[in-house]
Write an enzyme that holds these catalytic residues in place. Structure first.
Site, PDB file in Angstrom:
ATOM      1  CD  GLU D  77      -2.996  -1.338   0.251  1.00  0.00           C
ATOM      2  OE1 GLU D  77      -3.003   0.055  -0.339  1.00  0.00           O
ATOM      3  OE2 GLU D  77      -3.532  -2.169  -0.192  1.00  0.00           O
ATOM      4  CB  CYS D 140      -6.585  -2.449   6.067  1.00  0.00           C
ATOM      5  SG  CYS D 140      -6.996  -4.045   6.241  1.00  0.00           S
ATOM      6  CG  HIS D 164      -4.257  -5.330   1.891  1.00  0.00           C
ATOM      7  ND1 HIS D 164      -4.714  -3.851   1.724  1.00  0.00           N
ATOM      8  CD2 HIS D 164      -5.437  -5.573   2.782  1.00  0.00           C
ATOM      9  CE1 HIS D 164      -5.294  -3.283   2.470  1.00  0.00           C
ATOM     10  NE2 HIS D 164      -5.974  -4.486   3.502  1.00  0.00           N
TER      11      HIS D 164
END
Lengths: 208, 208, 208, 208
Positions: D77, D140, D164
């Protein structure tokens, strides 16, 4: 030239059927005689209805149209298989599992329409179009198989096949769906291009 | 009420840009004054152009529109990030990798448009619509970030945000693509619904 | 119980074939006699090879395994169709377009394996698994059709069918692919579960 | 070198969490001191817990790991945004809509991990890996934003970011899901490759 178009009634709890919407708006040049027939979304219900109508109307070709949720393009179906395996009930509650369409029938029938010619025409009209090797195992495949079976049994020269169209934007805008869609006017434009190319093909074939 | 719509020139070797096609066909009631601006598809090229135009036009809101290949719905972008990371060159050959849009700028700016209100309006018009948390790292995000940064720096009350539209059926029908598409007339219908809901929101806000 | 597994050589410029990797690691209880055969990825090349081997080995069932790029699950193919229509060349440069597999053959053959029983076993082993109605129109479908045709022509009681496995993570990690994958050890686990459930099915059938 | 890994408890009615499974199996060379922390899947619950642990453990970097259903690759991310917008409740029933993570916080924080270096390492290990520009708007993203915010507020030199991982094959094999998956052993392999490349990066940075 005479063509028979068919579409199904809405199913799966939906208010409309994208294919029926499209078929109701198709228009063709006057030298083509077009009839349309709406078929109940019921296993085994449509083929005899179509053949019975065809015996008096005497079409050169039969194009059955259905709605395929989740597909982004007009799909020209290559083949229908002798299998009913429904993941949801049809409009009268039938949900056959692993049943044949015709117990003694062959495994499959190929579409007898000139699919690649038709696809080229649809794409030339600016409408996304693909060939498909599976019409599923629900009522669409059931109808396609049944009609091709009856025509084959009668040694009929009538061409026949099945075309799937995507859901409409209205259907796709219902809550929680994230599926591609196609405007009815574009589905119509694609179907008209397919029909015209089919008629040119039939003209060439008949005069050849 | 005054609105400024912008769209990009075609890029990536394409003949058209779906967003530009749509913007060119948007029409609104006469009480809304609409101006449109076409932006070069070049990193860093559009924001000053937009702000300069806005200084004389004095819009209440700026909606930037871009094309997002592969998406099935109108996407209302929630946020622009301070990152340029291009997987292909822009229209003058720039292909920045891991560069900031504004070296000293904050990590991101949220759209200041009332996105959920606009989404509800688009869906009510029967057009598929989603919120998106990423406008990518190409020229669309670059423009969105830059415009929001300049507006923030000027403490401007002008609302601004970015909307992505899918490719057109014509673009999707080009060989070997299997992507969802949306007819320009539907993208237009969706944008018009979004614009009207935005104007109603601004009316309520201004009179509140 | 005797089983014959086949897999293809790598194709499409790839170093490995996910199905071949999996087949090479399948192991079964000693009461099952397993033979494996590697097939050239060439139209028309594999079926006689398999049948010839089968005449001496005399398997109870033949499971052909192939790689399906882009699929996330083990796919149990329901049907093979009498069509070759290649979008890329096979390993000797053949790229047939709209040709039959067997000019005089029927449109299709159903797999004769107990697919839903096998799927349940694969899922119970914790491996994603689906039925598929299309093995494509490349070499996988070609082999499946050809073998089922030869078995049918010989009125053979040998069961036969085709299973597709996803690409491996190694294949999916090659640049610019964003495809699902399955670890070879999981493909093996799934195939072993499918094989055991097939053998139990054959045991019940033979003793029934 | 000291690293802190975190993972969430199972959520959404699932028995396991793919990220937690992976984190529990990560092992690294003895010169890396690794601690792991399991975080409740609850908005706002994890960041203080992590920072409190970090004050005594004093890690060089914090890698938070979460499960992303439907993604085929390990996703690094790039950015966390100041937004909570939940489409389902967290594990204590919170379902915030359009709330900020930190009312006075900036719009976003970029990951401070060397993501492209880490991606190259994961791909070299044969594990599919992509950068992602959105960690969503659920727990998250909430955790990633909160931890980066607290570290920034403390002017901490500790690097931090979020990764992830896909669902496991076991999760994907549950009925009616057709999602990509990744074997836990592969997620572990990918995470270990990412960790080692991060540690080499930190070594170079510290000695530079």
């Amino acid at each position: 030239m005479k063509l028979l178009l068919t579409a199904f009634e809405p199913f799966g709890g939906e208010q409309i059927n994208a294919a029926l919407e499209a078929v109701n708006h198709v228009s063709v040049p006057s030298e083509i005689e077009l009839s349309t027939l709406t078929i109940p979304t019921v296993f085994g219900a449509g083929a005899e209805m179509i053949l019975s109508f065809a015996r008096s109307f005497r079409p050169d070709a039969i194009i059955m149209i259905g709605q395929a949720s989740g597909r982004p393009s007009i799909s020209l179906e290559r083949i229908a298989i002798n299998l009913r395996d429904a993941s949801m009930p049809d409009n009268v509650g039938n949900q056959p599992v692993d049943q044949p369409v015709v117990p003694s029938g062959p495994a499959a029938y190929f579409s007898t329409l000139p699919l690649k010619t038709m696809r080229a025409a649809v794409l030339s009209a600016g409408i996304p179009c693909d060939l498909s090797c599976s019409a599923g195992t629900f009522v669409c495949n059931d109808l396609m198989y049944s009609v091709l079976h009856l025509l084959a049994a009668a040694s009929s020269p009538v061409l026949a096949g099945f075309i799937h169209v995507p859901c409409t934007p209205e259907q796709a805008s219902l809550s929680n769906r994230k599926i591609p869609s196609m405007q009815t006017s574009d589905a119509v434009k694609g179907l008209e291009a397919a029909i015209l190319s089919l008629c040119r093909f039939l003209d060439r074939t008949n005069s050849g």
